[in-house]
Design a protein around this motif. Structure first.
Motif, PDB file in Angstrom:
ATOM      1  N   ILE A  62     -21.592  76.548  41.181  1.00 48.95           N
ATOM      2  CA  ILE A  62     -22.863  76.697  40.444  1.00 48.95           C
ATOM      3  C   ILE A  62     -22.836  75.874  39.163  1.00 48.95           C
ATOM      4  O   ILE A  62     -23.825  75.199  38.813  1.00 48.95           O
ATOM      5  N   ALA A  63     -21.703  75.903  38.455  1.00 51.88           N
ATOM      6  CA  ALA A  63     -21.609  75.119  37.220  1.00 51.88           C
ATOM      7  C   ALA A  63     -21.762  73.634  37.499  1.00 51.88           C
ATOM      8  O   ALA A  63     -22.451  72.900  36.746  1.00 51.88           O
ATOM      9  N   GLN A  64     -21.152  73.129  38.568  1.00 52.84           N
ATOM     10  CA  GLN A  64     -21.277  71.710  38.894  1.00 52.84           C
ATOM     11  C   GLN A  64     -22.712  71.356  39.292  1.00 52.84           C
ATOM     12  O   GLN A  64     -23.254  70.306  38.889  1.00 52.84           O
ATOM     13  N   LEU A  65     -23.345  72.236  40.081  1.00 53.98           N
ATOM     14  CA  LEU A  65     -24.720  71.964  40.506  1.00 53.98           C
ATOM     15  C   LEU A  65     -25.698  72.031  39.337  1.00 53.98           C
ATOM     16  O   LEU A  65     -26.721  71.311  39.312  1.00 53.98           O
ATOM     17  N   GLU A 110     -20.576  62.490  40.860  1.00 54.02           N
ATOM     18  CA  GLU A 110     -19.250  63.009  40.503  1.00 54.02           C
ATOM     19  C   GLU A 110     -19.215  64.535  40.570  1.00 54.02           C
ATOM     20  O   GLU A 110     -18.295  65.128  41.130  1.00 54.02           O
ATOM     21  N   HIS A 111     -20.238  65.203  40.036  1.00 52.61           N
ATOM     22  CA  HIS A 111     -20.265  66.670  40.057  1.00 52.61           C
ATOM     23  C   HIS A 111     -20.540  67.217  41.453  1.00 52.61           C
ATOM     24  O   HIS A 111     -20.038  68.304  41.801  1.00 52.61           O
ATOM     25  N   LEU A 112     -21.312  66.475  42.266  1.00 52.26           N
ATOM     26  CA  LEU A 112     -21.503  66.901  43.650  1.00 52.26           C
ATOM     27  C   LEU A 112     -20.186  66.842  44.428  1.00 52.26           C
ATOM     28  O   LEU A 112     -19.888  67.692  45.268  1.00 52.26           O
ATOM     29  N   THR A 113     -19.412  65.782  44.144  1.00 54.37           N
ATOM     30  CA  THR A 113     -18.101  65.673  44.797  1.00 54.37           C
ATOM     31  C   THR A 113     -17.205  66.849  44.421  1.00 54.37           C
ATOM     32  O   THR A 113     -16.508  67.425  45.254  1.00 54.37           O
ATOM     33  N   LYS A 166       0.443  74.199  36.865  1.00 54.11           N
ATOM     34  CA  LYS A 166       0.112  72.956  36.147  1.00 54.11           C
ATOM     35  C   LYS A 166      -1.150  72.322  36.710  1.00 54.11           C
ATOM     36  O   LYS A 166      -2.056  71.917  35.950  1.00 54.11           O
ATOM     37  N   LYS A 167      -1.268  72.269  38.035  1.00 50.95           N
ATOM     38  CA  LYS A 167      -2.470  71.704  38.662  1.00 50.95           C
ATOM     39  C   LYS A 167      -3.673  72.602  38.411  1.00 50.95           C
ATOM     40  O   LYS A 167      -4.781  72.115  38.163  1.00 50.95           O
ATOM     41  N   THR A 168      -3.473  73.915  38.481  1.00 54.68           N
ATOM     42  CA  THR A 168      -4.581  74.848  38.264  1.00 54.68           C
ATOM     43  C   THR A 168      -5.130  74.708  36.852  1.00 54.68           C
ATOM     44  O   THR A 168      -6.354  74.686  36.636  1.00 54.68           O
ATOM     45  N   VAL A 169      -4.238  74.623  35.864  1.00 54.91           N
ATOM     46  CA  VAL A 169      -4.677  74.476  34.471  1.00 54.91           C
ATOM     47  C   VAL A 169      -5.403  73.156  34.275  1.00 54.91           C
ATOM     48  O   VAL A 169      -6.446  73.086  33.592  1.00 54.91           O
ATOM     49  N   ARG A 191     -12.919  71.151  34.679  1.00 54.32           N
ATOM     50  CA  ARG A 191     -14.187  71.773  35.013  1.00 54.32           C
ATOM     51  C   ARG A 191     -14.858  72.419  33.802  1.00 54.32           C
ATOM     52  O   ARG A 191     -16.069  72.377  33.641  1.00 54.32           O
ATOM     53  N   SER A 192     -14.022  73.067  32.961  1.00 46.64           N
ATOM     54  CA  SER A 192     -14.597  73.830  31.862  1.00 46.64           C
ATOM     55  C   SER A 192     -14.784  73.023  30.586  1.00 46.64           C
ATOM     56  O   SER A 192     -15.534  73.421  29.686  1.00 46.64           O
TER      57      SER A 192
END
Length: 426
Positions: free
Chosen positions: A244-247, A261-264, A299-302, A308-309
């Protein structure tokens, strides 16, 4: 099919004594009668004495027959004798005494008194009854009653002392046998009662076992529901939030490159969430741990969360990294994802930090931010907006004997610390 030569079960001691008391009196009476008849001349019995002895023998046989037909057939060892038994014992004692007076060899019949005084007489009268038979036996052994000279009187006194001593020994043995029999009966009764209590306890345990099985199944179902709810919240809900945030960025921008980029990113989040949902249903670990250690996955999650944030986030590892049990690694990764999701939704933070610390037998995960914070003492109602939140993180940690603590204050940021046992892989 049974045969005449087939083996029979051996008789018990009680059965042998019962058989002796049924048949022994007849055999001893017959034997003493035959021997006395052959020794009439030796003891100088007159014709009158012979007839009297014959009549007494017939009376003794009739008495024994009446006792066998009507007598008390209770077990030999009992507390109180019967009245019929007292009458039988008294009459038989008189007959034995008179017969032995007429002919000393009738003492063979009188010896019965040594065997049944214990169960035909009251306990307090057993010794007296045995002493009476000791007198009869001593008179027979000294040559007959009454003694005729001094030598016979001396012999009678010695034999009476010997027989009296033997009767006391017999009385003691009889009493001990009765006590042992009573103790054995009491023990058997106690064992029967204990077996009855044990059977009742086993029946109660069976009922409790069935009840515990039902409760265990219900608890398992409830735990599985909580697990699935937490997994859905940590995967699908968080993934949909990111999508939802990307859309929203796509709908708010006119730049085609930025929108693409955000759709990807939204597509990638959708695929990732779908895979996580499938794994959650199958009770598998997070996809991020398929090929990476916990530290690498964090590390990848952060890094992905920071991208994203838009929050500056750093990841740090302290201590010596060790391979962890899958459940421990999955739990800490889920707690980190939930804590970061809460930071993105509620904190309004500019910076965040995630620290994974290996501390000997424990491993800790700290997630900090400089956001607006909150008062941990204020109970926040669960809603569709905040999902499982802190309760979910605590529940995950408690499942592996861990804890989650929260330190926060309004305007001072938030620190979430998870501490769990370090259980090594394999």
């Amino acid at each position: 099919m049974t045969t005449a030569g087939a083996a029979r079960e051996p008789m018990s001691v009680e059965e042998r004594w019962a058989q002796f008391h049924r048949r022994g009196p007849y055999a001893l009476l017959a034997l003493s009668s035959v021997i006395s008849a052959l020794s009439v001349d030796a003891f100088g019995m007159s014709r009158t004495q012979v007839y009297l002895a014959g009549a007494l023998v017939a009376a003794a046989a009739a008495l024994q027959l009446c006792w066998d037909l009507t007598g008390d057939r209770r077990p030999l060892h009992r507390e109180e004798p019967s009245a019929a038994g007292l009458v039988y014992y008294g009459v038989r004692t008189v007959l034995a005494f008179v017969l032995t007076w007429l002919n000393p060899l009738f003492a063979i019949y009188a010896v019965l008194g040594y065997f049944d005084s214990g169960h035909l007489l009251p306990k307090r009268a057993v010794r007296a009854g045995l002493l009476v038979y000791a007198v009869i036996m001593a008179g027979s052994q000294s040559g007959g009653l009454p003694p005729e000279n001094v030598l016979q009187w001396v012999l009678f006194a010695g034999l009476l002392l010997l027989n009296g001593s033997l009767t006391l020994v017999f009385a003691h043995l009889e009493r001990r046998e009765s006590e042992v029999a009573a103790e054995r009966a009491a023990t058997i009764t106690q064992l029967e009662q204990a077996n009855a209590r044990l059977e009742r306890a086993l029946a109660e345990n069976a009922g409790l076992h069935a009840q515990l099985l039902v409760q265990a199944r219900e608890a398992g179902v409830a735990d599985e529901r909580r697990r699935l709810a937490a997994e859905i919240h940590d995967t699908i809900a968080q993934g949909l939030t990111g999508i939802i945030a990307q859309l929203q960025v796509v709908t708010a921008t006119s730049d085609p490159e930025l929108a693409r980029e955000h759709l990807t990113r939204a597509t990638a989040l959708a695929r990732h969430s779908l895979g996580e949902a499938r794994r959650s249903v199958q009770n598998l670990g997070p996809a991020a741990l398929d090929h990476d250690t916990l530290a690498e996955a964090l590390k990848k999650t952060v890094a992905d969360w920071a991208e994203r944030s838009g929050v500056d986030a750093r990841f740090t590892v302290t201590g010596t990294e060790e391979p962890l049990h899958d459940e421990v690694a999955a739990t800490l990764l889920r707690i980190a994802q939930e804590a970061l999701a809460n930071t993105a939704r509620h904190a309004g933070a500019r910076r965040a930090g995630v620290t994974l610390s290996y501390m000997g037998d424990e491993i800790t995960l700290d997630v900090r931010d400089d956001g607006r914070g909150f008062d941990p003492l204020v109970l926040r109602p669960r809603s569709g907006a905040n999902g499982f939140g802190l309760d979910g993180m605590r529940a995950r940690a408690e499942r592996i004997a861990g804890t989650v603590t929260v330190e926060s204050e309004e305007g001072g940021g938030t620190a979430v610390s998870a501490r769990v046992p370090l259980v090594r892989h394999g």
